[in-house]
Design a protein around this motif. Structure first.
Motif, PDB file in Angstrom:
ATOM      1  N   LEU A 122       0.819  -1.210   0.000  1.00  0.00           N
ATOM      2  CA  LEU A 122       0.000   0.000   0.000  1.00  0.00           C
ATOM      3  C   LEU A 122       0.856   1.265   0.000  1.00  0.00           C
ATOM      4  CD1 LEU A 122      -2.758   1.364   0.120  1.00  0.00           C
ATOM      5  CD2 LEU A 122      -2.668   1.144   2.625  1.00  0.00           C
ATOM      6  N   LEU A 123       1.890   1.312   0.838  1.00  0.00           N
ATOM      7  CA  LEU A 123       2.749   2.499   0.882  1.00  0.00           C
ATOM      8  C   LEU A 123       3.374   2.773  -0.485  1.00  0.00           C
ATOM      9  CD1 LEU A 123       4.152   4.797   2.395  1.00  0.00           C
ATOM     10  CD2 LEU A 123       5.938   3.148   3.047  1.00  0.00           C
ATOM     11  N   GLY A 124       3.854   1.728  -1.140  1.00  0.00           N
ATOM     12  CA  GLY A 124       4.426   1.892  -2.476  1.00  0.00           C
ATOM     13  C   GLY A 124       3.404   2.410  -3.466  1.00  0.00           C
ATOM     14  N   ALA A 125       2.184   1.878  -3.405  1.00  0.00           N
ATOM     15  CA  ALA A 125       1.129   2.329  -4.317  1.00  0.00           C
ATOM     16  C   ALA A 125       0.810   3.805  -4.098  1.00  0.00           C
ATOM     17  CB  ALA A 125      -0.127   1.478  -4.134  1.00  0.00           C
ATOM     18  N   VAL A 126       0.762   4.225  -2.830  1.00  0.00           N
ATOM     19  CA  VAL A 126       0.495   5.634  -2.521  1.00  0.00           C
ATOM     20  C   VAL A 126       1.627   6.520  -3.052  1.00  0.00           C
ATOM     21  CG1 VAL A 126       0.271   7.316  -0.643  1.00  0.00           C
ATOM     22  CG2 VAL A 126      -1.023   5.176  -0.559  1.00  0.00           C
ATOM     23  N   CYS A 127       2.863   6.091  -2.813  1.00  0.00           N
ATOM     24  CA  CYS A 127       4.012   6.868  -3.310  1.00  0.00           C
ATOM     25  C   CYS A 127       4.003   6.960  -4.826  1.00  0.00           C
ATOM     26  CB  CYS A 127       5.318   6.247  -2.825  1.00  0.00           C
ATOM     27  SG  CYS A 127       5.619   6.462  -1.066  1.00  0.00           S
ATOM     28  N   PHE A 128       3.722   5.846  -5.500  1.00  0.00           N
ATOM     29  CA  PHE A 128       3.666   5.868  -6.956  1.00  0.00           C
ATOM     30  C   PHE A 128       2.473   6.688  -7.449  1.00  0.00           C
ATOM     31  CE2 PHE A 128       6.314   1.885  -6.880  1.00  0.00           C
ATOM     32  CZ  PHE A 128       7.428   2.483  -7.430  1.00  0.00           C
ATOM     33  N   GLY A 129       1.373   6.657  -6.727  1.00  0.00           N
ATOM     34  CA  GLY A 129       0.235   7.492  -7.100  1.00  0.00           C
ATOM     35  C   GLY A 129       0.585   8.964  -7.037  1.00  0.00           C
ATOM     36  N   LEU A 130       1.245   9.354  -5.945  1.00  0.00           N
ATOM     37  CA  LEU A 130       1.687  10.750  -5.814  1.00  0.00           C
ATOM     38  C   LEU A 130       2.704  11.105  -6.895  1.00  0.00           C
ATOM     39  CD1 LEU A 130       2.064  11.086  -1.943  1.00  0.00           C
ATOM     40  CD2 LEU A 130       0.417  12.281  -3.407  1.00  0.00           C
ATOM     41  N   GLY A 131       3.654  10.201  -7.117  1.00  0.00           N
ATOM     42  CA  GLY A 131       4.661  10.448  -8.143  1.00  0.00           C
ATOM     43  C   GLY A 131       4.054  10.589  -9.525  1.00  0.00           C
ATOM     44  N   GLY A 132       3.106   9.721  -9.854  1.00  0.00           N
ATOM     45  CA  GLY A 132       2.443   9.792 -11.158  1.00  0.00           C
ATOM     46  C   GLY A 132       1.641  11.069 -11.327  1.00  0.00           C
ATOM     47  N   MET A 133       0.983  11.483 -10.242  1.00  0.00           N
ATOM     48  CA  MET A 133       0.220  12.730 -10.291  1.00  0.00           C
ATOM     49  C   MET A 133       1.159  13.921 -10.485  1.00  0.00           C
ATOM     50  SD  MET A 133      -0.866  15.579  -8.298  1.00  0.00           S
ATOM     51  CE  MET A 133      -0.464  15.080  -6.647  1.00  0.00           C
ATOM     52  N   LEU A 134       2.253  13.945  -9.738  1.00  0.00           N
ATOM     53  CA  LEU A 134       3.231  15.028  -9.890  1.00  0.00           C
ATOM     54  C   LEU A 134       3.835  15.021 -11.293  1.00  0.00           C
ATOM     55  CD1 LEU A 134       5.023  14.864  -6.426  1.00  0.00           C
ATOM     56  CD2 LEU A 134       3.446  16.634  -7.224  1.00  0.00           C
ATOM     57  N   LEU A 135       4.141  13.835 -11.798  1.00  0.00           N
ATOM     58  CA  LEU A 135       4.709  13.695 -13.132  1.00  0.00           C
ATOM     59  C   LEU A 135       3.780  14.277 -14.191  1.00  0.00           C
ATOM     60  CD1 LEU A 135       6.858  12.301 -15.076  1.00  0.00           C
ATOM     61  CD2 LEU A 135       5.212  10.419 -15.158  1.00  0.00           C
ATOM     62  N   ASN A 136       2.545  13.794 -14.229  1.00  0.00           N
ATOM     63  CA  ASN A 136       1.617  14.193 -15.284  1.00  0.00           C
ATOM     64  C   ASN A 136       1.069  15.599 -15.137  1.00  0.00           C
ATOM     65  OD1 ASN A 136       1.234  12.122 -17.314  1.00  0.00           O
ATOM     66  ND2 ASN A 136       0.716  10.827 -15.589  1.00  0.00           N
ATOM     67  N   CYS A 137       0.880  16.033 -13.920  1.00  0.00           N
ATOM     68  CA  CYS A 137       0.243  17.330 -13.712  1.00  0.00           C
ATOM     69  C   CYS A 137       1.235  18.491 -13.639  1.00  0.00           C
ATOM     70  CB  CYS A 137      -0.600  17.293 -12.437  1.00  0.00           C
ATOM     71  SG  CYS A 137      -1.920  16.061 -12.499  1.00  0.00           S
ATOM     72  N   TYR A 138       2.478  18.211 -13.270  1.00  0.00           N
ATOM     73  CA  TYR A 138       3.443  19.301 -13.073  1.00  0.00           C
ATOM     74  C   TYR A 138       4.765  19.107 -13.833  1.00  0.00           C
ATOM     75  CZ  TYR A 138       0.224  20.391  -9.325  1.00  0.00           C
ATOM     76  OH  TYR A 138      -0.899  20.686  -8.624  1.00  0.00           O
ATOM     77  N   PHE A 139       5.355  17.919 -13.739  1.00  0.00           N
ATOM     78  CA  PHE A 139       6.696  17.706 -14.284  1.00  0.00           C
ATOM     79  C   PHE A 139       6.723  17.717 -15.809  1.00  0.00           C
ATOM     80  CE2 PHE A 139      10.154  15.016 -15.804  1.00  0.00           C
ATOM     81  CZ  PHE A 139      11.238  15.647 -15.214  1.00  0.00           C
ATOM     82  N   ILE A 140       5.822  16.974 -16.445  1.00  0.00           N
ATOM     83  CA  ILE A 140       5.834  16.882 -17.913  1.00  0.00           C
ATOM     84  C   ILE A 140       5.675  18.252 -18.575  1.00  0.00           C
ATOM     85  CG2 ILE A 140       4.645  15.959 -19.947  1.00  0.00           C
ATOM     86  CD1 ILE A 140       6.269  13.799 -18.641  1.00  0.00           C
ATOM     87  N   PRO A 141       4.784  19.107 -18.123  1.00  0.00           N
ATOM     88  CA  PRO A 141       4.716  20.436 -18.755  1.00  0.00           C
ATOM     89  C   PRO A 141       6.032  21.214 -18.648  1.00  0.00           C
ATOM     90  CG  PRO A 141       2.718  20.024 -17.511  1.00  0.00           C
ATOM     91  CD  PRO A 141       3.676  18.908 -17.167  1.00  0.00           C
ATOM     92  N   VAL A 142       6.719  21.110 -17.512  1.00  0.00           N
ATOM     93  CA  VAL A 142       8.014  21.789 -17.357  1.00  0.00           C
ATOM     94  C   VAL A 142       9.051  21.138 -18.273  1.00  0.00           C
ATOM     95  CG1 VAL A 142       9.904  22.281 -15.750  1.00  0.00           C
ATOM     96  CG2 VAL A 142       7.532  22.571 -15.012  1.00  0.00           C
ATOM     97  N   TYR A 143       9.052  19.797 -18.320  1.00  0.00           N
ATOM     98  CA  TYR A 143       9.979  19.082 -19.209  1.00  0.00           C
ATOM     99  C   TYR A 143       9.779  19.523 -20.657  1.00  0.00           C
ATOM    100  CZ  TYR A 143      11.803  15.435 -22.231  1.00  0.00           C
ATOM    101  OH  TYR A 143      12.441  14.767 -23.240  1.00  0.00           O
ATOM    102  N   MET A 144       8.544  19.626 -21.111  1.00  0.00           N
ATOM    103  CA  MET A 144       8.268  20.028 -22.495  1.00  0.00           C
ATOM    104  C   MET A 144       8.824  21.416 -22.778  1.00  0.00           C
ATOM    105  SD  MET A 144       4.455  18.682 -23.225  1.00  0.00           S
ATOM    106  CE  MET A 144       4.057  16.968 -23.349  1.00  0.00           C
ATOM    107  N   TRP A 145       8.665  22.300 -21.836  1.00  0.00           N
ATOM    108  CA  TRP A 145       9.178  23.658 -22.001  1.00  0.00           C
ATOM    109  C   TRP A 145      10.704  23.640 -22.099  1.00  0.00           C
ATOM    110  CZ3 TRP A 145      12.044  26.870 -18.642  1.00  0.00           C
ATOM    111  CH2 TRP A 145      12.136  28.202 -19.044  1.00  0.00           C
ATOM    112  N   LEU A 146      11.362  22.885 -21.198  1.00  0.00           N
ATOM    113  CA  LEU A 146      12.823  22.814 -21.220  1.00  0.00           C
ATOM    114  C   LEU A 146      13.346  22.100 -22.463  1.00  0.00           C
ATOM    115  CD1 LEU A 146      13.522  21.975 -17.471  1.00  0.00           C
ATOM    116  CD2 LEU A 146      14.023  24.125 -18.654  1.00  0.00           C
ATOM    117  N   TYR A 147      12.669  21.044 -22.863  1.00  0.00           N
ATOM    118  CA  TYR A 147      13.053  20.272 -24.045  1.00  0.00           C
ATOM    119  C   TYR A 147      13.178  21.177 -25.268  1.00  0.00           C
ATOM    120  CZ  TYR A 147      12.301  17.254 -28.105  1.00  0.00           C
ATOM    121  OH  TYR A 147      12.393  16.648 -29.320  1.00  0.00           O
TER     122      TYR A 147
END
Length: 185
Positions: A122-147
């Motif tokens: 469960l802890l791993g699933a929660v961490c991956f859920g948070l990571g996936g949310m951060l990735l898709n909602c925040y990180f990828i848009p910044v990555y696209m801009w930097l790319y």
């Protein structure tokens, strides 16, 4: 530069876009794992099967999450839940494959609450859920801009270097994976 509303809209991307994103996410995953063990065990441990500073499961998992969930980038809770499920399935399958292939486990969650065969918890699933949310909602848009700030020739050169090193490392590790202290149980 794209607007906030269409930055994650699916478009045809070039090969270097995916390669650089894969290696960036693989490196971030490696930093995450090394950091966990640095805090937990007070020692530096290369947690990957490979010798280099990358964990391909994070790169592949991150790309998979983006392909599957990019259209939900404005729905944070839904992205969190779907990321937790997708990553747990990937982690379970990867654990089973690694154990089948090399006869050893690279991680074991047997002591954690709500684990399944010690492969996921469960802890791993929660961490991956948070990571996936951060990735898709925040990180990828910044990555696209930097790319888009990096000139195309430099991106291709960087891809060639990263892929060459990775193929050499993968070839070596297919024969003899990293089995150092703290890697496997």
């Amino acid at each position: 530069m794209k607007t906030k509303n269409n930055v994650c809209r699916p478009t045809i991307r070039t090969f270097d876009f995916y390669v650089l994103l894969f290696f960036l996410l693989s490196f971030i995953g490696w930093l995450w794992e090394v950091g966990i063990y640095l805090v937990k065990e007070h020692t530096w441990i290369n947690r990957g099967v490979y010798l280099g500073p990358y964990l391909p499961i994070y790169g592949a998992g991150g790309l998979l999450l983006w392909f599957l969930l990019h259209r939900f980038h404005e729905k944070k809770f839904q992205t969190f839940l779907m990321s937790a499920v997708v990553c747990s399935v990937v982690e379970y399958g990867t654990s089973a494959f690694l154990e089948w292939r090399w006869g050893m486990r690279w991680w074991d969650y047997s002591g954690y609450a709500m684990n399944i065969n010690g492969r996921i918890c469960l802890l791993g699933a929660v961490c991956f859920g948070l990571g996936g949310m951060l990735l898709n909602c925040y990180f990828i848009p910044v990555y696209m801009w930097l790319y888009h700030k990096i000139p195309p020739k430099r991106r291709m050169l960087l891809c060639a270097i990263l892929l060459t090193v990775f193929v050499l490392d993968a070839t070596s590790c297919a024969i003899s994976p990293n089995r150092g202290h703290g890697i496997a149980w």
